[in-house]
Write a protein that holds these residues in place. Structure first.
Motif, PDB file in Angstrom:
ATOM      1  N   ARG A  80       0.857  -1.174   0.000  1.00  0.00           N
ATOM      2  CA  ARG A  80       0.000   0.000   0.000  1.00  0.00           C
ATOM      3  C   ARG A  80       0.896   1.227   0.000  1.00  0.00           C
ATOM      4  NH1 ARG A  80      -2.972   3.922   1.740  1.00  0.00           N
ATOM      5  NH2 ARG A  80      -5.248   3.845   1.810  1.00  0.00           N
ATOM      6  N   GLU A  81       0.631   2.099  -0.940  1.00  0.00           N
ATOM      7  CA  GLU A  81       1.460   3.295  -1.061  1.00  0.00           C
ATOM      8  C   GLU A  81       1.076   4.315  -0.006  1.00  0.00           C
ATOM      9  OE1 GLU A  81       3.933   3.553  -3.291  1.00  0.00           O
ATOM     10  OE2 GLU A  81       3.466   1.492  -3.886  1.00  0.00           O
ATOM     11  N   VAL A 129      -2.028  -4.332   1.082  1.00  0.00           N
ATOM     12  CA  VAL A 129      -3.462  -4.516   0.877  1.00  0.00           C
ATOM     13  C   VAL A 129      -3.653  -5.973   0.509  1.00  0.00           C
ATOM     14  CG1 VAL A 129      -5.476  -3.793  -0.410  1.00  0.00           C
ATOM     15  CG2 VAL A 129      -3.659  -2.159   0.058  1.00  0.00           C
ATOM     16  N   SER A 188      -4.356  -3.959   5.183  1.00  0.00           N
ATOM     17  CA  SER A 188      -5.696  -3.430   4.969  1.00  0.00           C
ATOM     18  C   SER A 188      -6.410  -4.256   3.920  1.00  0.00           C
ATOM     19  CB  SER A 188      -5.642  -1.953   4.576  1.00  0.00           C
ATOM     20  OG  SER A 188      -5.011  -1.815   3.340  1.00  0.00           O
ATOM     21  N   GLU A 204     -12.227   0.789   3.734  1.00  0.00           N
ATOM     22  CA  GLU A 204     -10.932   0.148   3.884  1.00  0.00           C
ATOM     23  C   GLU A 204     -10.740  -0.199   5.355  1.00  0.00           C
ATOM     24  OE1 GLU A 204      -7.618   2.502   2.716  1.00  0.00           O
ATOM     25  OE2 GLU A 204      -6.216   0.839   2.909  1.00  0.00           O
TER      26      GLU A 204
END
Lengths: 154, 361, 215, 380
Positions: free
Chosen positions: A20-21, A29, A85, A68
């Motif tokens: 995840r950035e 993710v 996430s 999320e």
């Protein structure tokens, strides 16, 4: 473990997980389908040993119509963090419960259910925790409105 | 004994006066009744004020300072407030018992006061079984507590009452055990004779070692009986909110409160009478000049001073110690106090048989 | 990160030694505790109670104490507020309401009323920090209790008009007077339930403070 | 009806039986430290089960945060765990600084460390007093408050508030230290060290208190970790997890201090850990108070509404009760898109459901107190 090591370790467990950035620590993710299995392995894998669920919450990305769900894991053995996430659709937010892995998840998930309306499958006692039992709606969703809400400052 | 103290009691005087004039007899009885009520009320208020002030100074505070100089009328104001407050009876309670319970508590306290020899001439009734009588009537107080807890129909109250029942009944045993030590030494159960027997020295030190042990056991056991910290489990504020008197208000609450404080006095007076020479001035057997100096203070003042000292000690305990737990309380009684009490009683009996005590006469 | 760098020190266990040893040690511990409390009992100098209304003359809050927002007026009775509303925006709970107006003479925006709701204020000091002209101050007047919540709405201004900087440029006092218009101390929003202000709207011992508005 | 009567008769015939019953401890109860409600399942005095019921002081801080600028949000964290308001402020400030890339200087960090440690001591003092009161000794309560007052005064002089401080801001601290700060802190340390010994004599060495704490409410290490407990509760279970050591922030990396840990995880260990933490905090303050570096105390203009670049930031600090974390989700605006606070008490509270069963009501009170609950922090 360093961030990229952690991420590759997670990807070794779950190939579908993508980094995840724009998170200040190691974050992935993961797909909802095999989420519980992934989390169980994150907890038990000797190199990872994420034995503490630091916090669990949700983010309502209303523009993308998804919630999320963020799990912040910590390992008291190796002292590293991992943010995992998963996204669930806003209208049918269903997620497996992590209660069997980390008992604290029972109440953290009750809170997320209370404020976001995420339904956790396998949760032993999914009730509202902070709000009244007869509260209507899920207040932390972005489209929540009630009669007492004031306009935010400009 | 040969102390030369003449003891008369109000009961005796009433009995003496009765054949002569019925009116005089009735007068004495009335004097006793009015005197006792006034005494209890004033004593209770004074003790509550003292408790608050003592507590305050133990805790670096000032305590009541507003009503009257140094707040001396604070308890009067509180009493008036309590008298005029609404007397709430919970809807689902056992009404009759709820209303009656405080009177049971109060009654036990008043009955105990009757037998206390406060000075050679101030004693309402001097029974030949005084010690037994006091033990009996103070045990009666638990009935009020139990009824209060039961009739309130409140689970916290019930828990408090059950604790009180278990606690008071258990600690009676130890208290009695230590009383018997004094009874053995003085050879009498009559309180005035026990006091007179201490003319040459108080039993706490005249009965070697066993006196002190008996005194400590008596103090601990009596504290438990009157539910004072560290044994205030029946009303343990942080656990049971207010225990058995959670549902009481106004006058009835005041009666529990008063009974609690007067009980403290009764315990102090008993400790004084049995172990600290009662109204007897501080005498050392054989040192006549010293004894003469001590006699300058009237016996009543001696009694008051000694009782006040014990009351202070009890307050001091309260404002220093944490509270015990129910099972620890029972453990203390049955595993520590009772065995020691038995051994102590046996040692006392041996001492009496062989005459091992200071200043034997 | 290894655990040794944490320098953990481990809690000592509570040991039991034996029946009589425990009784003796226990009694000793109790007596020691009683010694501590008795030391305080016997030293009245250790009492820390302050007798509040009696010590009002000597009771002083610290300079930075944050209680009542005030808009200090200088020796000429002028304030420096330009009605820029930065404080209003900085306020997290909408306790500040800056009412501005077009100056009748100057034609520029100037402060009409500065309304501060103490009932919703959290004394976070954000307005004071944010004010670019340093014209706000929190002072230590802590005796603010009233019987009616509506009395906690204050109007901090004594006049409507330009800032002190503008006013002091005008040399003629007559001209100056034309530029500002006194604000009645009660000229704030109307009271919620028509409550009269006790004592003419003055709080305890602070006559120079702007009086509360009759909201 | 008749069926019930007969069963009762049968029971009485068989001998006395007990019946479990439910009782509400709270929301108004002296020992729940606020409006927390515990539904107890009791059998006599023995606790069979504890069900905490929350939400009596829920204020929706997270929802409010979505409408407030970062600087404005800081003051809401005062009102979570009001006994460590400064540490909570710091957590938000740290998150914003990390996310927006605001640099701070040495002086700011030293001031933050100092005031946070002072408040940790104050918090533990209050806890100590309340713990004593929950054990039934009222006097420690007032001694604790008396000594806490000194710290509150020191902080009040610098900060201007006593409880809800709102002092540590993103990019600095609100005020510079008061000129008297150093002198008063030194005075306080000299004053408080002997007082701490008194605390020990009055409660730690008291046989009754020891008996009340020994072996009561054992929370094992693995259980504590799985329950997400942090702070003294976790450390008392023997897990040396202290953010001040493991990921030093402020100037904790430059000072020497030890981490007290428990051996068994009972109430005594939790008690001892906190008392020892007071000592360690005093040590930290002593090391820092002598030479506070010079510099500016606020590097960001107060009126500026800080914009945080898009992304998620999770930052946490060690408050007196455990890990206070802030999960900050930004979409590049000057208000957070979502702000989540991970409060230590919410996570510590649930330990009670695991450690209380089998103990008595009185022990339950001890255990709640040894967990050091602050209810607004649970309810947010």
């Amino acid at each position: 473990m360093e961030t990229h090591e952690l991420i590759s370790a997670v990807q070794a467990l779950e190939p579908a997980a993508v980094p995840r950035e724009k998170v200040d620590r190691a974050a992935v993710v993961a797909p909802v389908e095999r989420f519980l299995e992934l989390m169980a392995r994150l907890r038990d894998e000797p190199d990872l040993r994420f034995d503490m669920l630091c916090t669990h919450t949700a983010i309502d990305w209303i523009a993308e119509a998804r919630l999320e769900l963020v799990y912040c894991l910590y390992s008291t053995v190796h002292r590293h963090y991992l943010v995992v996430s998963a996204s669930v659709p806003r209208e049918a937010a269903v997620m497996p419960s992590m209660q069997a892995l980390w008992p604290i998840a029972e109440w953290q998930e009750r809170e997320v259910y209370d404020l976001f309306g995420v339904r956790y499958t396998g949760h032993p006692d999914l009730r509202r925790i902070l709000l009244d039992d007869d509260w209507q709606g899920f207040p932390l969703r972005k489209d929540y409105r009630d009669d007492f809400m004031l306009e935010g400052p400009k | 004994m040969g102390s030369g103290w003449e003891t008369t009691t109000l009961a005796e005087r009433a009995a003496e006066a009765m054949p002569g004039s019925l009116l005089a007899g009735a007068g004495y009885v009335l004097l006793a009744v009015v005197g006792a009520s006034l005494f209890v009320a004033v004593l209770g208020m004074a003790l509550i004020y003292a408790e608050r002030k003592v507590a305050a100074h133990f805790q670096c505070r000032l305590g009541p300072m507003r009503v009257g100089p140094h707040g001396i009328f604070q308890t009067v104001a509180d009493t008036i407030k309590l008298l005029f407050k609404e007397d709430i009876v919970p809807a689902q309670s056992d009404r009759v018992l709820h209303l009656a319970a405080p009177f049971f508590s109060m009654m036990a306290t008043l009955l105990a006061l009757v037998a206390l020899p406060m000075s050679p001439i101030v004693q309402v009734a001097d029974m030949n079984i005084g010690v037994l009588y006091i033990t009996a009537v103070t045990g009666f107080g638990v009935l009020g507590v139990l009824l209060a807890g039961w009739s309130s129909n409140n689970k916290w109250s019930l828990l408090g009452a059950m604790r009180a029942g278990a606690q008071i009944i258990s600690y009676e045993v130890s208290a009695t055990m230590s009383l018997l030590v004094v009874v053995l030494f003085s050879g009498s159960m009559q309180l005035s004779r026990i006091v007179e027997s201490q003319a040459d020295g108080w039993w706490i030190w005249r009965a070697p070692v066993v006196g002190v042990v008996a005194f400590v056991i008596f103090l601990i056991a009596s504290l438990a009986e009157i539910s004072r910290t560290p044994f205030d489990l029946p009303e343990g504020e942080s656990e049971l909110t207010a225990g058995f008197h959670t549902e009481y208000s106004g006058l009835r609450f005041a009666m529990f409160f008063l009974a609690e404080f007067v009980n403290m006095f009764v315990v102090s007076a008993m400790a004084t009478t049995l172990f600290l020479g009662g109204w007897m001035p501080f005498h050392i057997g054989g040192v006549e000049s010293f004894n003469a100096v001590m006699d300058l203070l009237p016996p009543g003042a001696w009694f008051a001073l000694k009782s006040a000292a014990v009351v202070f000690l009890i307050m001091w305990f309260r404002w220093t110690f944490p509270r015990l737990r129910v099972d620890q309380l029972m453990k203390l009684e049955w595993k520590v106090l009772l065995p020691i009490g038995f051994v102590n009683l046996f040692a006392a009996a041996t001492a009496v048989v062989f005459g091992w005590y200071f200043f034997p006469f | 990160m290894d655990v040794s760098r944490m320098n953990p020190i481990v809690a000592p266990p509570l040991r039991r030694s034996g029946f009589f040893a425990d009784i003796v040690a226990g009694l000793r511990s109790l007596l020691q505790g009683m010694g501590i409390t008795f030391r305080y009992f016997s030293h009245p100098s250790t009492v820390v109670t302050q007798q509040y209304p009696e010590n009002r003359a000597t009771l002083k809050m610290f300079d930075r104490y944050r209680m009542r927002l005030s808009l200090p007026h200088d020796e000429n009775g002028f304030h420096k507020c330009t009605a820029c509303r930065i404080c209003e925006q900085a306020c997290p709970n909408g306790s500040i309401n800056v009412v501005s107006r077009k100056g009748a003479v100057t034609g520029k925006t100037e402060l009409d009323r500065y309304i501060w709701r103490m009932d919703s204020c959290t004394f976070c000091n954000a307005c004071v920090m944010a004010c670019p002209f340093s014209c706000l101050k929190m002072n230590g007047d802590f005796e603010c209790s009233v019987f009616d919540k509506s009395l906690l709405v204050f109007n901090l201004t004594r006049y409507a008009g330009p800032t002190s900087t503008v006013l002091m440029k005008v040399e003629n006092p007559e001209e100056r007077r034309k530029l500002w218009e006194p604000r009645d101390v009660y000229s704030g929003p109307l009271p919620l339930r028509g409550t009269e202000l006790p004592g003419g709207g003055k709080t305890l011992g602070k006559p120079e403070e702007p009086a509360r508005s009759e909201t | 009806m008749s069926a019930i009567v007969t069963t009762l008769e049968q029971r009485i015939g068989r001998g006395a039986t007990t019946q479990e019953f439910f009782v509400n401890m709270g929301p108004q109860h002296p020992s729940t430290h606020g409006v927390l409600r515990l539904v107890l399942k009791l059998e006599g005095e023995t606790v069979k089960d504890v069900i905490p019921v929350l939400g009596y002081v829920h204020r929706g801080v997270e929802k409010m945060g979505e409408h407030l600028s970062y600087r404005q949000f800081v003051h809401l964290t005062d009102r979570l765990d009001y006994l460590s308001a400064l540490a909570n402020n710091w957590a938000v400030a740290k998150a914003v600084e990390k996310a927006a890339g605001i640099e701070t200087n040495e002086r700011i960090e030293t001031i933050r460390t100092l005031v946070a440690e002072l408040q940790r001591i104050a918090s533990h003092q209050l806890w100590w007093g309340v713990f004593g009161m929950d054990l039934g000794a009222f006097t420690p309560f007032l001694y604790g408050f008396r000594d806490r007052e000194r710290i509150t005064d020191i902080l009040e002089e610098t900060i201007g508030a006593r409880l809800t401080m709102n002092y540590i801001q993103p990019g600095g601290v609100m005020f510079d230290l008061h000129p008297d700060f150093q002198r008063k802190v030194k005075e306080f340390i000299a004053y408080f060290r002997p007082k701490l010994e008194e605390y020990e004599t009055l409660l730690s060495r008291n046989i009754i208190a020891q008996e009340r704490m020994r072996g009561v409410g054992v929370l094992e290490a693995a259980q504590a970790v799985a329950l997400g407990a942090t702070g003294p509760v976790l450390r008392a279970s023997g897990v040396a997890h202290d953010l001040r050591k493991s990921e030093p922030y402020g100037v904790y990396g430059k000072v020497e201090f030890d981490v007290p840990v428990g051996a068994r995880g009972d109430c005594w260990d939790r008690y001892w850990v906190r008392i020892e933490e007071i000592r360690q905090s005093l040590r930290i303050i002593e090391q820092l108070i002598e030479n506070i570096p010079e510099g500016k105390h606020l590097l960001v203009k107060p009126a500026v509404r800080t914009k945080v670049p898009e992304g998620i930031t999770y930052s946490q600090v060690e408050t007196a009760r455990g890990v206070f974390g802030v999960l900050l989700v930004s979409d590049g605006k000057d208000v957070p898109y979502r702000i989540h606070v991970r409060t230590p008490n919410f996570n510590n509270l649930w330990a009670i459901t695991r450690i209380a069963p089998g103990w008595r009501v009185a022990d339950l009170v001890t255990m709640i107190s040894s967990l050091d609950i602050v209810v607004p922090d649970i309810d947010r």
